[in-house]
Design an enzyme around this catalytic site. Structure first.
Site, PDB file in Angstrom:
ATOM      1  N   GLU A 311       0.859  -1.204   0.000  1.00 46.31           N
ATOM      2  CA  GLU A 311       0.000   0.000   0.000  1.00 46.31           C
ATOM      3  C   GLU A 311       0.883   1.238   0.000  1.00 46.31           C
ATOM      4  OE1 GLU A 311      -2.339  -0.681   3.544  1.00 46.31           O
ATOM      5  OE2 GLU A 311      -3.368  -2.396   2.660  1.00 46.31           O
ATOM      6  N   CYS A 407     -10.406   1.067   8.553  1.00 44.58           N
ATOM      7  CA  CYS A 407      -9.694   2.314   8.832  1.00 44.58           C
ATOM      8  C   CYS A 407     -10.308   3.502   8.101  1.00 44.58           C
ATOM      9  CB  CYS A 407      -8.218   2.185   8.473  1.00 44.58           C
ATOM     10  SG  CYS A 407      -7.899   1.675   6.788  1.00 44.58           S
TER      11      CYS A 407
END
Lengths: 642, 642
Positions: A311, A407
């Site tokens: 990521e 998140c």
């Protein structure tokens, strides 16, 4: 170094129709829904267990910890979002709900101040042994942010006291002469800085500075701690140092690297440490990292992190549109970073990036109804491929519901509900206007001067500021002139009585200095006409293409408007782009753009010696933030020119 | 159905300078080098242990099996390549070396015929229990091919007898009324068909047919066998049925799917089973699968398998250039498949694909010096990204040496050393000319008629055939007219005495029928002038781009010739492409193409409202098969137009 301060969330009342809708959505839909999720009351959605974990840790119920090692942070982000929402819209019932959750958290904290349900319930013997993987400091950071926000919202200090005690424990545990350590996922740095700004207690700032400076030093801390402990959680490789920005001391870093969310959270903390300690070297490092992002590693939507492998950031100009990561949280973190830089260096470039990320990547992260969210924000999707095949599997073409790793949605909620604070910065007698949002501000630092802003931005480029309760002494109002309008804007001060005011342009701001008169107005007219944008020729994915923008908004074309095979559409090289009248019934109100273009029609064979014919057509483009709200179809931002 | 037969490798003597060099390279460099590898005599290269495994299985030495479960197949492919090389160039020493290896293999075979060093040495109790993962039938298939080739090369039948016995064991083990089974990796099917064609023993054909027809049937065999055995090798998921073309009965399949090498090996066997059993339904299935590949899932280079996830086909028109797989072995398998289709359906489309794969993907798989090999054959590489980052990690920008999994290099060697057999097919009194290679052919089926072909192909498009020892009866010579020349070619028969001959065009072949005179010539003049190619507008990766071709050769541009940032180069829309004189000193002799073009030069900022300027320049293109032979630089096949 004295930095500028954000206006307090409570001192900017949003009256804006564009943003008001988002804030209502967060208040009426997102926050209640997330609360139900946190309590496992939503059938068909992956179990959260986050509140239950706190209850178990508090001894209120029996059971096993469930969820990610950072599950606590979901509760923290929810409290933070709720706190901001309570500031804007008092709500006794919501406040009571938050108070009840805080009571549980208070009971879940241990005598010595330690708070983390995973380790308290599941592995008490492993506390502080695995900072690389186990997010104790990360969770603490988010809960500190929640505590500060809730204190600012309500004046209630129960959670603040819990987190002060946890922060004290952290300060007593780590640092020179104590235990060595850095968090695997930065967050504690920026949180301790928030606590420092609230309390003026320098030990929190010094602790943040330690975590910043210790990162990347030799010997590799994550390797060291792993060798000591002999157990693992995620099987992360401590030698993959770049992932956690641990590849060299932060002062030697000059390219944004590694996991994008970690990076921008770290840089936000770094910038605040640098500014607060007058550390010009470190602030220069932050500026260099910011420039590297903004000039070489950022999507036109403000997205960052171009690969799902880690990521992460990759290398300069490597910005694939269809295998992208561009996590919503990373764009939010970029806003935090830009805002913090703005506190110490008043330069419009930070506001430009903040605005780019906000109006495009961040808004696209949420479905218009507030119920579904993107983690990954692509600039191109192709149904049947995106979300399905190998390299594209993580790139969903439609927003899913709540995730196991949740998140982004609460991060989106806390940003949107606190948006007011990004509108103005105040330093001494200067007010910096960074975002263009209708609202009523009270500037405490200037004797409670009121600034009413009225605008239809981003649909319109006109913003009118009206000043009342002016201080009667010389002040400065500095308006950011966005990059898109820098060659074409107008500022009108009062009603032609401009001669009393000193004006200047500096680094993207238009400064107006003088004695502001009661009810005086400043009108800013920005050029939000449609424009084509071209990427640097080093970005090979965008070669031959243009993107359509209008003011801060990036536009995209979708299959639902443009039919099949939208990759075969071309935008005419010197063609016109026409604005359709504002359509309030479409996608909650947008200006559709129509571009002269072509559809390429070629042979049915796979390869042909004949060039496809360019058949004239009109491309219909909609703001990127609205994509994927009308069912499954292709989407792309970059369009080939013909 | 009687199919056409390939001319025997031994009946076509290659005199071609282009291909002669490759065959010498295989003989002088690749085969000796591979032998040293197989014997672990090359320092610094990953251990093979393949011959040692046979020695251990034979009881010649003590030790443990080492390598992949399909390590035996490396030895088989090496023997097969050596066999073809011995046909072209007798070499007593090489023959002795092969005989010695065969002696070991003979001793490694068990009494009941079973041959597989992994299971014999390591897990004798697990024989035939894990067909999905463990490649017993795959290894057997390759060794059958080696045995057939070596018998045809030398008349020696020791290995043939070993493999007949192993094949008999397979026939006794699997099938209706015996054990159910299909191989995880197809290969046995086409191999058993080769054994059938050599021996005329129908049980081998029937066994192949069983394996073909059983694939994809319910219940899922791989799941069934896994449930029975309770152990795993690679942790492959039996539910991922498409990977092994096991997702539905083969007769219901209409899209090439799954692991690309497995797919084309399967289809090759299927086509041969279909043709040999006059199974028109199955042949139609093969044709449909072929068309799906050729018209929807094949790179312009003949590469197949567009993702490294499963090294697999994905969906129609999904052909990324930089994250591609396009394994060398898959392109070779595609040649096998095309050649087999050609045996039963004389249609130039098969030859076109064969030629495309051969002159581009397959040749690019080997460094010009024969010492290094690509597994993955990209159409775009970018140093610093390709071979390094996430999705691009498998796409090496330079050929590496020998791999632990060494499938491609020996596959390349056996194809190149047997290339003669693909030049002509013969059926009854018709000779089909498929590839254009200088050589001397003896057509046994036509009384030993000799055909001498003389050509400078692919540099030149002229091919002259001279016929001697003609049979004195009517024959047909059918020349494939490649797709690139179908609108512009000339055929000259004899010296103007054409009236005696019936000519016709049918499905890509130019048929010449009549009584051929002694020393008669047929001259074919194909148009190999440079042409631009455009991809179907459904291939989004190639939108806005053109590729340059010349005859069967795809061209590419490399950084070494064109400087930095080659993605910013554009080919001029109606510009000229100029042929430079043949340069024998460059890349073993090529025709460089120069195209009028532009270099786009834009702002240094990441995004700009100004379109980059198009600065005229000349693009230098070289044949794709020569790329990566001059150090590390960018490369791309598809070039944006301007």
């Amino acid at each position: 170094m004295d930095g500028s301060k954000n206006i307090r969330v409570g001192d900017f009342k949003v009256t804006d129709s564009f943003w008001g809708r988002y804030q209502s959505l967060v208040r009426d839909v997102v926050i209640p829904y997330q609360y139900e999720i946190l309590n496992d009351n939503v059938p068909g959605v992956e179990k959260s267990h986050a509140i239950e974990n706190f209850k178990i840790a508090a001894g209120d119920t029996e059971g096993e910890f469930y969820g990610m090692v950072f599950q606590d942070s979901d509760v923290a982000k929810w409290i933070e979002a709720a706190a901001y929402s309570l500031i804007a819209t008092p709500d006794k019932q919501l406040e009571k709900t938050v108070d009840d959750v805080i009571d549980i958290i208070d009971r879940a904290a241990l005598k010595d101040g330690y708070l983390n349900t995973y380790f308290t319930v599941k592995e008490p013997e492993h506390r502080w042994q695995n900072l690389q993987e186990c997010h104790e400091l990360y969770c603490a950071g988010h809960m500190i942010e929640a505590a500060v926000a809730y204190y600012e919202a309500t004046g209630k200090d129960k959670l603040l006291n819990v987190m002060k005690k946890m922060s004290d424990l952290i300060c007593d545990t780590f640092g020179e002469g104590r235990k060595r350590g850095i968090p695997g996922h930065p967050e504690i740095e920026l949180a301790l800085m928030r606590l420092y700004h609230l309390t003026d207690n320098e030990k929190y700032r010094d602790m943040a500075k330690y975590f910043v400076d210790e990162r990347g030093r030799e010997p590799n801390f994550f390797k060291e701690e792993r060798e000591k402990r002999g157990w693992e959680h995620f099987h992360m490789n401590p030698e993959d140092r770049e992932y956690s920005q641990n590849h060299k001391p932060v002062r030697e870093q000059d390219k944004a690297a590694g996991h994008a969310v970690r990076a921008v959270y770290l840089y936000t903390g770094m910038a605040d440490v640098a500014g607060s300690t007058d550390d010009k070297e470190l602030l220069k490092v932050c500026d260099t990292l910011f420039d590297n992002i903004a000039n070489k590693q950022m999507y036109i939507t403000g997205g960052i992190g171009s690969t799902h492998h880690g990521e992460a950031f990759t290398v300069d100009y490597d910005l694939p549109n269809d295998t992208i990561y561009a996590e919503t949280c990373a764009a939010i973190g970029l806003i935090f970073f830009a805002d913090k830089m703005l506190s110490y260096i008043p330069d419009g470039k930070y506001g430009d990036v903040m605005e780019r990320a906000l109006y495009n990547n961040v808004l696209a992260g949420m479905e218009l109804d507030g119920k579904r969210f993107f983690y990954v924000n692509p600039l191109e999707v192709n149904p049947g491929i995106s979300g399905v095949l190998g390299n594209y599997r993580h790139v969903l073409p439609q927003r899913p519901g709540w995730f196991g790793c949740a998140c982004c949605p609460p991060n989106e909620a806390r940003l949107l509900s606190s948006l007011g604070k990004y509108v103005y910065h105040i330093k001494n007698t200067t007010v910096y206007a960074n975002l263009f949002i209708s609202g009523e501000a009270v500037v405490r630092e200037l004797g409670g001067m009121k600034i009413v802003s009225e605008t239809g931005y981003p649909v319109s480029g006109d913003v009118k500021y009206t000043f009342t309760n002016v201080p009667g002494t010389e002040i400065t109002f500095a308006v950011r002139i966005p990059e898109f309008s820098k060659d074409n804007y107008r500022i009108e001060i009062g009603s032609g009585e401009n001669n009393d005011f000193k004006v200047k342009i500096d680094k993207g701001y238009y400064y107006i200095t003088g004695n502001f008169r009661e009810k005086m107005t400043v009108t800013v007219k920005l050029d939000v006409s449609p424009k084509k944008v071209y990427a640097n020729t080093a970005v090979r994915y965008d070669e031959g293409c243009a993107a359509i923008t209008r003011g801060p908004l990036v536009y995209c074309i979708e299959g639902v408007d443009n039919g099949e095979l939208i990759q075969s559409l071309r935008i005419k090289r010197n063609g016109n782009i026409t604005e359709k009248p504002y359509d309030e019934s479409l996608l909650n109100g947008i200006v559709v753009l129509e571009a002269e273009g072509y559809k390429m029609e070629g042979s049915s064979s796979l390869y042909s010696y004949e060039r496809p014919r360019a058949v004239p057509c009109t491309l219909k483009a909609v703001p990127y933030y609205t994509w994927g709200n009308r069912g499954l179809s292709q989407m792309r931002v970059w369009i080939n020119e013909e």
